[in-house]
Design a protein around this motif. Sequence first.
Motif, PDB file in Angstrom:
ATOM      1  N   ALA A 159       0.836  -1.198   0.000  1.00 28.35           N
ATOM      2  CA  ALA A 159       0.000   0.000   0.000  1.00 28.35           C
ATOM      3  C   ALA A 159       0.867   1.242   0.000  1.00 28.35           C
ATOM      4  O   ALA A 159       2.025   1.201   0.404  1.00 28.35           O
ATOM      5  CB  ALA A 159      -0.906  -0.002   1.235  1.00 28.35           C
ATOM      6  N   VAL A 160       0.286   2.338  -0.438  1.00 24.07           N
ATOM      7  CA  VAL A 160       0.895   3.656  -0.297  1.00 24.07           C
ATOM      8  C   VAL A 160       0.278   4.247   0.963  1.00 24.07           C
ATOM      9  O   VAL A 160      -0.947   4.343   1.074  1.00 24.07           O
ATOM     10  CB  VAL A 160       0.600   4.546  -1.519  1.00 24.07           C
ATOM     11  N   VAL A 161       1.126   4.626   1.915  1.00 26.46           N
ATOM     12  CA  VAL A 161       0.638   5.132   3.196  1.00 26.46           C
ATOM     13  C   VAL A 161       1.202   6.532   3.410  1.00 26.46           C
ATOM     14  O   VAL A 161       2.419   6.725   3.331  1.00 26.46           O
ATOM     15  CB  VAL A 161       1.052   4.205   4.362  1.00 26.46           C
ATOM     16  N   THR A 162       0.331   7.488   3.671  1.00 28.96           N
ATOM     17  CA  THR A 162       0.753   8.873   3.878  1.00 28.96           C
ATOM     18  C   THR A 162       0.085   9.434   5.132  1.00 28.96           C
ATOM     19  O   THR A 162      -0.962   8.955   5.557  1.00 28.96           O
ATOM     20  CB  THR A 162       0.380   9.757   2.665  1.00 28.96           C
ATOM     21  N   ALA A 163       0.708  10.469   5.693  1.00 28.62           N
ATOM     22  CA  ALA A 163       0.170  11.136   6.887  1.00 28.62           C
ATOM     23  C   ALA A 163      -0.299  12.535   6.508  1.00 28.62           C
ATOM     24  O   ALA A 163       0.383  13.240   5.766  1.00 28.62           O
ATOM     25  CB  ALA A 163       1.236  11.214   7.968  1.00 28.62           C
ATOM     26  N   HIS A 164      -1.451  12.913   7.026  1.00 31.76           N
ATOM     27  CA  HIS A 164      -2.034  14.226   6.718  1.00 31.76           C
ATOM     28  C   HIS A 164      -2.595  14.849   7.988  1.00 31.76           C
ATOM     29  O   HIS A 164      -3.094  14.155   8.864  1.00 31.76           O
ATOM     30  CB  HIS A 164      -3.168  14.082   5.701  1.00 31.76           C
ATOM     31  N   PHE A 165      -2.529  16.180   8.045  1.00 25.82           N
ATOM     32  CA  PHE A 165      -3.203  16.919   9.109  1.00 25.82           C
ATOM     33  C   PHE A 165      -4.620  17.222   8.647  1.00 25.82           C
ATOM     34  O   PHE A 165      -4.841  17.631   7.509  1.00 25.82           O
ATOM     35  CB  PHE A 165      -2.499  18.248   9.406  1.00 25.82           C
ATOM     36  N   VAL A 166      -5.586  17.014   9.531  1.00 22.34           N
ATOM     37  CA  VAL A 166      -6.981  17.333   9.237  1.00 22.34           C
ATOM     38  C   VAL A 166      -7.464  18.274  10.325  1.00 22.34           C
ATOM     39  O   VAL A 166      -7.526  17.892  11.500  1.00 22.34           O
ATOM     40  CB  VAL A 166      -7.856  16.054   9.211  1.00 22.34           C
ATOM     41  N   PRO A 167      -7.789  19.535   9.976  1.00 26.79           N
ATOM     42  CA  PRO A 167      -8.265  20.479  10.996  1.00 26.79           C
ATOM     43  C   PRO A 167      -9.589  20.010  11.597  1.00 26.79           C
ATOM     44  O   PRO A 167     -10.459  19.527  10.897  1.00 26.79           O
ATOM     45  CB  PRO A 167      -8.462  21.789  10.232  1.00 26.79           C
ATOM     46  N   MET A 168      -9.700  20.149  12.912  1.00 22.48           N
ATOM     47  CA  MET A 168     -10.913  19.747  13.625  1.00 22.48           C
ATOM     48  C   MET A 168     -11.483  20.951  14.349  1.00 22.48           C
ATOM     49  O   MET A 168     -10.746  21.679  15.011  1.00 22.48           O
ATOM     50  CB  MET A 168     -10.595  18.646  14.642  1.00 22.48           C
ATOM     51  N   GLU A 169     -12.783  21.117  14.222  1.00 23.16           N
ATOM     52  CA  GLU A 169     -13.448  22.224  14.893  1.00 23.16           C
ATOM     53  C   GLU A 169     -13.408  22.015  16.404  1.00 23.16           C
ATOM     54  O   GLU A 169     -13.704  20.938  16.909  1.00 23.16           O
ATOM     55  CB  GLU A 169     -14.901  22.302  14.425  1.00 23.16           C
ATOM     56  N   GLY A 170     -12.987  23.037  17.125  1.00 23.94           N
ATOM     57  CA  GLY A 170     -12.932  22.965  18.578  1.00 23.94           C
ATOM     58  C   GLY A 170     -11.608  22.452  19.124  1.00 23.94           C
ATOM     59  O   GLY A 170     -11.407  22.450  20.323  1.00 23.94           O
ATOM     60  N   LEU A 171     -10.709  21.997  18.274  1.00 23.59           N
ATOM     61  CA  LEU A 171      -9.400  21.527  18.714  1.00 23.59           C
ATOM     62  C   LEU A 171      -8.316  22.503  18.287  1.00 23.59           C
ATOM     63  O   LEU A 171      -8.343  23.019  17.168  1.00 23.59           O
ATOM     64  CB  LEU A 171      -9.076  20.140  18.132  1.00 23.59           C
TER      65      LEU A 171
END
Length: 194
Positions: A159-171
Motif C-alpha cells: 500500500a501507499v501510506v501517507t500522513a495528513h493533518f486534518v483540521p478539527m473544529e474545537g481543537l
Amino acid sequence: MIGVGKIKQYSNILEKPLSKGKQEVSLSAFAFLFSELVQYNQTRVDNIAELERRLEDAGYAVGARVLELLCHRDKGNRRETRLLGILSFVHSTVWKVLFGKVADSLEKGTEHEDEYMISEKDLLVNKFISIPKDMGTFNCGAFVAGIVRGVLDGAGFPAVVTAHFVPMEGLQRPRTTILIKFAEEVLQREARLG
C-alpha cells in the motif's frame, strides 16, 4: 533439595522462551531520540517532502520488525490474510504496542474503494514537535505512516501510506490521519477470497 521443580534449567540460551519484558519506554527518552532523528535527517535534505520520505523510510524498518515480533509473540507465527483483519490488527494491536492505546478511529474512504484511514487526535510523534513557519506542511506522522506501511508490506498487503493533518473544529491542533491506499492486487485478492 533447593529449587527442584520450580525453575526449569536450560542447557542452551536458544532454548529459553522469549519473555515479553518491560513494554514501556520513557516518554522523555522517546521524545529526545525522535527529535534527534528528525534533526539528523533535516540537516541532510533540501525540502520537506524529502524529509518526510526519510522519516517514512525509518518508520518502515520499525514496522517490519514490529510485525515479526507481534506475529511471533502473540499470534504463534500466524499472519492475517484478509484486508479487514490486517487493518484491525494495525488499528488495535500494533497501535496499542506502540502508543499504549488503540487508535481513535479506523474508517473506509468514501471516495475510493481502496482507501482506508486511521485517525489519531494527538499522535505521539506530533505531540512534542513545534514546526517552524517555513516548514508549515511538515508532518512527523510520516514516521508512523512508514511503520504502518512496513507492517502492511511485511504481511503481504502492499500500500501507499501517507500522513495528513486534518483540521478539527474545537481543537487547537489538527488531528493526524494516516491514509492507506492499497495496491490493486490486494483488492483483487480480497475479491477472490469473497
